[in-house]
Design a protein around this motif. Structure first.
Motif, PDB file in Angstrom:
ATOM      1  N   ARG A 260       0.837  -1.122  -0.121  1.00 25.15           N
ATOM      2  CA  ARG A 260       0.106   0.182   0.106  1.00 25.15           C
ATOM      3  C   ARG A 260       0.739   1.104  -0.105  1.00 25.15           C
ATOM      4  N   TRP A 261       2.023   1.656   0.839  1.00 23.26           N
ATOM      5  CA  TRP A 261       2.756   2.426   0.778  1.00 23.26           C
ATOM      6  C   TRP A 261       3.189   2.785  -0.524  1.00 23.26           C
ATOM      7  N   LEU A 262       3.915   1.577  -1.305  1.00 23.97           N
ATOM      8  CA  LEU A 262       4.041   1.971  -2.972  1.00 23.97           C
ATOM      9  C   LEU A 262       3.104   1.887  -3.612  1.00 23.97           C
ATOM     10  N   GLU A 263       1.700   1.693  -3.583  1.00 25.68           N
ATOM     11  CA  GLU A 263       0.916   1.814  -4.330  1.00 25.68           C
ATOM     12  C   GLU A 263       0.594   3.572  -4.500  1.00 25.68           C
ATOM     13  N   ASN A 264       0.798   4.316  -2.974  1.00 23.46           N
ATOM     14  CA  ASN A 264       0.017   5.226  -2.687  1.00 23.46           C
ATOM     15  C   ASN A 264       1.499   6.276  -3.273  1.00 23.46           C
ATOM     16  N   HIS A 265       2.322   6.067  -3.403  1.00 30.76           N
ATOM     17  CA  HIS A 265       3.370   6.698  -3.648  1.00 30.76           C
ATOM     18  C   HIS A 265       3.746   6.489  -5.242  1.00 30.76           C
ATOM     19  N   LEU A 266       3.292   5.446  -5.586  1.00 31.76           N
ATOM     20  CA  LEU A 266       2.784   5.472  -7.481  1.00 31.76           C
ATOM     21  C   LEU A 266       1.533   6.905  -7.961  1.00 31.76           C
ATOM     22  N   LEU A 267       0.886   7.103  -6.928  1.00 36.07           N
ATOM     23  CA  LEU A 267      -0.572   7.375  -7.222  1.00 36.07           C
ATOM     24  C   LEU A 267      -0.302   8.285  -6.910  1.00 36.07           C
ATOM     25  N   GLU A 268       0.838   8.817  -5.519  1.00 35.98           N
ATOM     26  CA  GLU A 268       0.991  10.263  -5.707  1.00 35.98           C
ATOM     27  C   GLU A 268       1.046  11.126  -7.025  1.00 35.98           C
ATOM     28  N   ALA A 269       2.878  10.381  -7.601  1.00 39.24           N
ATOM     29  CA  ALA A 269       3.525  10.679  -8.448  1.00 39.24           C
ATOM     30  C   ALA A 269       2.943  11.616  -9.450  1.00 39.24           C
ATOM     31  N   LEU A 270       1.525   9.945  -9.440  1.00 38.14           N
ATOM     32  CA  LEU A 270       1.364   9.915 -11.197  1.00 38.14           C
ATOM     33  C   LEU A 270      -0.372  11.190 -10.769  1.00 38.14           C
ATOM     34  N   LYS A 271      -0.571  11.492  -9.543  1.00 42.22           N
ATOM     35  CA  LYS A 271      -1.823  12.725 -10.301  1.00 42.22           C
ATOM     36  C   LYS A 271      -1.345  13.658  -9.618  1.00 42.22           C
ATOM     37  N   ASN A 272       0.777  13.442 -10.005  1.00 44.18           N
ATOM     38  CA  ASN A 272       0.771  15.516  -9.223  1.00 44.18           C
ATOM     39  C   ASN A 272       2.011  15.298 -10.817  1.00 44.18           C
ATOM     40  N   ALA A 273       2.155  14.411 -11.404  1.00 41.06           N
ATOM     41  CA  ALA A 273       2.529  14.855 -13.007  1.00 41.06           C
ATOM     42  C   ALA A 273       3.074  15.514 -13.328  1.00 41.06           C
TER      43      ALA A 273
END
Length: 273
Positions: A260-273
């Motif tokens: 979940r930690w990894l998923e959250n970091h990836l999603l945050e990066a995608l949302k803020n890209a």
């Protein structure tokens, strides 16, 4: 979520790829580490792609040459630049509405992304547990010993655990192995060719980059030791690089908390890209 399967060219080989459909203009490219197939260990990357695509972001995975369903000869991660570039180009062809691609890799895939970042058309990097351990003749049957930094970190963690003291007193710890490990831990560690190449690539980075570390993982510990050395001073001063750490020993972020930690970091990066 709709998943489709594809083939595309990379030099003289035909690579196999998988697209998890999404409607948003930001996509995730997953580069597999080691000799893992695109589904990942125990299908972990397939599940990750499914979760990310469910949030609307398209995800593309692939097998590099000589791995899984792809033809060609497996020449290892240091010869994978053409594979990453071909996968990136094909991803854009499949999803012409893409405006940005975030590339994610774990272990030697992270190192490959960093080394070749200037030659691949991605906009942002997520590098998990980058590999800096020089190949010194180890094999699957007899793996190379971890660097002294990783051994020291591991022993320090064990010393802080009261159970280790009890195990020592009660004879549960092999004293010969302990002595060998302590000798290895006291050896001087110098960054070798791969680590130096990585330090130079990271210092030249001009793309937003996150480095994600499972802080009790041996590979991550070796990277931290290199990162804190004088050779990585240029990389440490880069405004493009951010490091995030998770208190975990899971190299592939396999347990629920790590996943979940990894998923959250990836999603945050995608949302803020």
């Amino acid at each position: 979520m709709t998943r489709s399967f594809h083939q595309f060219s990379c030099e003289d080989a035909l690579l196999a790829g998988t697209l998890d459909q999404g409607t948003k203009p930001i996509g995730l490219l997953i580069v597999s580490g080691g000799n893992e197939v695109k589904a990942g260990a125990h299908a972990g990357m397939a599940r990750l792609a499914n979760h990310i695509a469910d949030q609307g972001f398209p995800v593309f995975r692939y097998d590099r040459r000589g791995i899984g369903d792809s033809s060609g000869i497996n020449q290892g991660f240091l010869e994978s630049c053409a594979d990453i570039a071909a996968a990136t180009e094909y991803f854009r062809t499949l999803h012409p509405g893409l405006t940005k691609i975030v590339a994610f890799g774990n272990c030697d895939a992270a190192t490959a992304l960093a080394l070749f970042n200037h030659r691949i058309a991605v906009d942002q990097l997520i590098l998990a547990n980058p590999w800096v351990i020089e190949d010194n003749g180890g094999s699957a049957e007899s793996p190379a010993a971890p660097p002294p930094s990783a051994i020291r970190s591991r022993y320090w963690a064990r010393l802080k655990n009261p159970q280790s003291i009890i195990d020592l007193i009660t004879g549960k710890i092999d004293l010969r192995k302990l002595a060998k490990g302590l000798r290895q831990a006291t050896q001087k560690q110098d960054n070798k060719g791969l680590a130096i190449r990585l330090s130079e690539s990271l210092a030249r980075l001009k793309k937003p980059t996150q480095i994600l570390l499972a802080s009790r993982d041996t590979t991550a510990r070796a990277f931290v030791a290199a990162w804190e050395s004088k050779d990585f001073a240029g990389a440490r001063s880069s405004s493009h690089i951010v490091i995030e750490k998770l208190d975990s020993a899971s190299h592939s972020f396999a347990d629920e908390t790590s996943r979940r930690w990894l998923e959250n970091h990836l999603l945050e990066a995608l949302k803020n890209a």
